[in-house]
Design a protein around this motif. Structure first.
Motif, PDB file in Angstrom:
ATOM      1  N   LEU A  55       0.826  -1.215   0.000  1.00 24.68           N
ATOM      2  CA  LEU A  55       0.000   0.000   0.000  1.00 24.68           C
ATOM      3  C   LEU A  55       0.858   1.263   0.000  1.00 24.68           C
ATOM      4  N   ILE A  56       1.901   1.250   0.813  1.00 24.78           N
ATOM      5  CA  ILE A  56       2.772   2.428   0.906  1.00 24.78           C
ATOM      6  C   ILE A  56       3.494   2.671  -0.414  1.00 24.78           C
ATOM      7  N   LEU A  57       4.012   1.605  -1.032  1.00 29.00           N
ATOM      8  CA  LEU A  57       4.705   1.775  -2.313  1.00 29.00           C
ATOM      9  C   LEU A  57       3.762   2.313  -3.389  1.00 29.00           C
ATOM     10  N   LEU A  58       2.513   1.870  -3.342  1.00 26.35           N
ATOM     11  CA  LEU A  58       1.536   2.370  -4.302  1.00 26.35           C
ATOM     12  C   LEU A  58       1.318   3.867  -4.118  1.00 26.35           C
ATOM     13  N   LEU A  59       1.297   4.316  -2.867  1.00 23.53           N
ATOM     14  CA  LEU A  59       1.047   5.727  -2.580  1.00 23.53           C
ATOM     15  C   LEU A  59       2.262   6.608  -2.865  1.00 23.53           C
ATOM     16  N   ILE A  60       3.454   6.099  -2.609  1.00 21.36           N
ATOM     17  CA  ILE A  60       4.641   6.948  -2.704  1.00 21.36           C
ATOM     18  C   ILE A  60       5.376   6.789  -4.029  1.00 21.36           C
ATOM     19  N   SER A  61       4.883   5.978  -4.928  1.00 23.70           N
ATOM     20  CA  SER A  61       5.597   5.749  -6.191  1.00 23.70           C
ATOM     21  C   SER A  61       5.861   7.044  -6.961  1.00 23.70           C
ATOM     22  N   PRO A  62       4.898   8.012  -7.045  1.00 25.22           N
ATOM     23  CA  PRO A  62       5.237   9.271  -7.740  1.00 25.22           C
ATOM     24  C   PRO A  62       6.372  10.023  -7.053  1.00 25.22           C
ATOM     25  N   LEU A  63       6.372  10.035  -5.709  1.00 24.66           N
ATOM     26  CA  LEU A  63       7.434  10.703  -4.966  1.00 24.66           C
ATOM     27  C   LEU A  63       8.777  10.039  -5.220  1.00 24.66           C
ATOM     28  N   MET A  64       8.802   8.720  -5.289  1.00 27.66           N
ATOM     29  CA  MET A  64      10.060   8.001  -5.512  1.00 27.66           C
ATOM     30  C   MET A  64      10.627   8.297  -6.895  1.00 27.66           C
ATOM     31  N   VAL A  65       9.755   8.472  -7.878  1.00 30.04           N
ATOM     32  CA  VAL A  65      10.214   8.836  -9.224  1.00 30.04           C
ATOM     33  C   VAL A  65      10.902  10.200  -9.189  1.00 30.04           C
ATOM     34  N   ILE A  84      12.298  11.661  -6.555  1.00 31.70           N
ATOM     35  CA  ILE A  84      13.547  11.545  -5.796  1.00 31.70           C
ATOM     36  C   ILE A  84      14.628  10.912  -6.662  1.00 31.70           C
ATOM     37  N   ALA A  85      14.279   9.884  -7.428  1.00 30.86           N
ATOM     38  CA  ALA A  85      15.245   9.226  -8.302  1.00 30.86           C
ATOM     39  C   ALA A  85      15.821  10.219  -9.305  1.00 30.86           C
ATOM     40  N   ALA A  86      14.965  11.081  -9.860  1.00 31.78           N
ATOM     41  CA  ALA A  86      15.439  12.102 -10.807  1.00 31.78           C
ATOM     42  C   ALA A  86      16.372  13.087 -10.098  1.00 31.78           C
ATOM     43  N   GLY A  87      16.016  13.454  -8.867  1.00 34.73           N
ATOM     44  CA  GLY A  87      16.858  14.372  -8.107  1.00 34.73           C
ATOM     45  C   GLY A  87      18.220  13.785  -7.801  1.00 34.73           C
ATOM     46  N   VAL A  99      21.209   5.481  -9.049  1.00 33.90           N
ATOM     47  CA  VAL A  99      20.154   6.052  -8.205  1.00 33.90           C
ATOM     48  C   VAL A  99      20.133   5.380  -6.846  1.00 33.90           C
ATOM     49  N   LEU A 100      20.281   4.072  -6.833  1.00 29.20           N
ATOM     50  CA  LEU A 100      20.201   3.308  -5.591  1.00 29.20           C
ATOM     51  C   LEU A 100      21.580   2.988  -5.052  1.00 29.20           C
ATOM     52  N   PHE A 101      21.685   2.994  -3.733  1.00 31.10           N
ATOM     53  CA  PHE A 101      22.883   2.562  -3.030  1.00 31.10           C
ATOM     54  C   PHE A 101      22.571   1.217  -2.386  1.00 31.10           C
ATOM     55  N   ASP A 104      15.614   8.899   2.012  1.00 28.03           N
ATOM     56  CA  ASP A 104      16.552   7.964   1.382  1.00 28.03           C
ATOM     57  C   ASP A 104      16.236   6.512   1.735  1.00 28.03           C
ATOM     58  N   GLU A 105      15.406   6.299   2.777  1.00 27.80           N
ATOM     59  CA  GLU A 105      15.069   4.940   3.214  1.00 27.80           C
ATOM     60  C   GLU A 105      13.907   4.325   2.433  1.00 27.80           C
ATOM     61  N   LEU A 106      13.220   5.108   1.604  1.00 29.20           N
ATOM     62  CA  LEU A 106      11.996   4.616   0.963  1.00 29.20           C
ATOM     63  C   LEU A 106      12.191   3.340   0.129  1.00 29.20           C
ATOM     64  N   PRO A 107      13.304   3.162  -0.608  1.00 26.79           N
ATOM     65  CA  PRO A 107      13.459   1.917  -1.373  1.00 26.79           C
ATOM     66  C   PRO A 107      13.461   0.660  -0.517  1.00 26.79           C
TER      67      PRO A 107
END
Length: 470
Positions: free
Chosen positions: A289-299, A301-304, A313-315, A368-371
């Motif tokens: 559920l959380i990933l579904l909600l935050i997926s636009p934000l993660m995109v 952040i990845a661009a940033g 992008v990922l560590f 940074d912990e979202l992934p």
């Protein structure tokens, strides 16, 4: 592998299946009683309601009598008495409800008595059948557990003798640990005796084959027990104490009995049986559920991250997970790509030049912990649990902080009890790490679904932004 670990590996599934089977017995027994009494299965609404209420009460009451805990090595009559008492409580509550609601006249007394007897007989019969099945499996070498006994004195030999006499319980004694040089290298009860130090070394090299260590020492050997526990602090094997209380007459004592031997659990994970299933469902459902909600934000952040500095992008970094096994943890990269000397892992400090400006923002807000929610879906992490530390940090602190490695009795988490209580960020002093471990162990000792939900809720208010996160 199949023979020795099948029941142990799938014990949470078996526990859940046992609960589901009991509910089916409650409902099925009512239907069978109705067919015997009336000759058909066309139930009136109030009969259906009685079956639903009976099933709900069984789901609540039966676990309260510890019916779904391990009964390995315990007498069958105790198990039958416990299930009989639990079902009697359910029936009593149903009778009181019918009396209080003045609905008793609606039901056939013959049907009610028959229902109670059929369910009771079925619950008892199923447990007898399961006991016979497990005995059959253990006689053929299936579902065995391997143990060491610390102490080859009278108490340890008594334990070994009783385990041998009750071989059907499936506990295999691999050897004794003893401090007496005269016993070391000899056989006691047909098993080898070694020193505690040698046993610990063997345990490290062959820990996949050892399930438990039983301390069979005199009560006066308290200091030696402390030393043994300290020697085992880096290992997540279950440790049990066999108290020397055979000559005592105890009242209302709380000890686990295995093959007639009283044992106390000293160290074990709370993630067993139904708890493990509840935790897994909680993690997977919330993470999805959380990933579904935050997926636009993660995109975004990845661009940033990509714009802030060259590199991925990922560590990805190896950390210790459940039972101390290495896992790969994901985070958004917050530092410039660099290589540290000699494999060292240097914690980020205030104004660390390696951290990008965008990375500093991600660290302060914990974005940074979202992934790591992907780690949760993979089953490597939980949403709530002790924060995973770098492997180098574990090596550094495991000998400096008492019980440090006991943090790994549960899966590491994205947030935890220590984090919402302010113990996050840089651990530049030993005291800070000790406090973090203290709070992590409190969480493990007091785990519940409600505590998890409380931590998640508090994280939303005070667990993201933190001035100590560099």
């Amino acid at each position: 592998m199949f023979k020795s670990g099948l029941i142990k590996e799938y014990s949470p599934v078996i526990s859940f299946g046992a609960r589901l089977l009991d509910l089916c017995i409650v409902v099925g027994g009512g239907l069978l009683a109705h067919y015997i009494r009336f000759g058909h299965l066309r139930l009136y609404d109030y009969y259906e309601q009685a079956l639903v209420v009976g099933a709900l009460l069984a789901a609540i009451v039966l676990p309260m009598f510890r019916l779904y805990h391990s009964w390995r090595g315990k007498e069958l009559w105790r198990q039958i008495w416990r299930i009989s008492l639990a079902w009697a409580v359910v029936v009593l509550i149903l009778v009181l409800l019918a009396f209080g609601l003045k609905s008793g006249a609606l039901y056939s007394r013959y049907w009610a008595i028959l229902w109670a007897l059929i369910v009771w007989g079925s619950l008892v019969s199923v447990r007898i059948a399961v006991r016979l099945l497990f005995n059959f499996m253990r006689e053929r070498g299936w579902n065995h557990r391997h143990i060491y006994i610390m102490g080859a004195g009278d108490l340890g030999r008594n334990v070994a003798h009783q385990l041998r006499e009750a071989s059907w319980v499936g506990y295999d004694l691999i050897g004794f640990w003893d401090d007496n040089p005269k016993l070391q290298g000899t056989l006691v009860e047909s098993v080898p005796v070694m020193s505690c130090e040698e046993g610990c070394r063997q345990l490290e090299s062959d820990k996949k084959h050892i399930d438990e260590i039983w301390l069979a020492l005199p009560l006066r050997a308290e200091e030696r027990m402390r030393e043994v526990l300290r020697m085992l602090r880096h290992n997540t094997v279950n440790v049990r104490l066999v108290p020397d209380i055979f000559g005592f007459h105890l009242l209302n004592h709380s000890v686990t009995e295995v093959a007639g031997v009283p044992v106390l659990d000293l160290r074990s994970s709370p993630m067993r049986g139904l708890n493990r299933i509840v935790k897994a469902v909680e993690d997977r459902v919330l993470a999805a559920l959380i990933l579904l909600l935050i997926s636009p934000l993660m995109v975004l952040i990845a661009a940033g991250v990509k714009i802030s500095s060259p590199g991925p992008v990922l560590f990805k970094q190896k950390r210790h997970g459940w039972d101390g096994k290495p896992i790969k943890v994901y985070k958004f990269r917050t530092m410039k790509v660099h290589q540290e000397e000699d494999g060292q892992v240097t914690q980020a400090k205030k104004n660390d030049p390696r951290v990008t400006r965008f990375g500093a923002f991600l660290r302060r807000t914990s974005l940074d912990e979202l992934p790591q929610f992907f780690n949760v879906l993979q089953g490597r992490m939980s949403i709530v649990g002790p924060r995973p530390h770098a492997l180098a940090h574990n090596e550094m602190y495991k000998d400096q902080v008492e019980a440090y490695m006991q943090r790994h009795r549960v899966k590491p988490g994205i947030t935890g009890w220590a984090q919402i209580n302010g113990w996050r960020g840089e651990t530049d002093t030993l005291n800070k790490m000790e406090k973090r471990v203290e709070y992590d162990l409190y969480y493990i000792e007091n785990w519940s679904l409600w505590l998890d939900l409380k931590i998640i809720l508090l994280t939303l208010f005070r667990g993201f932004v933190h001035k100590k996160a560099y």
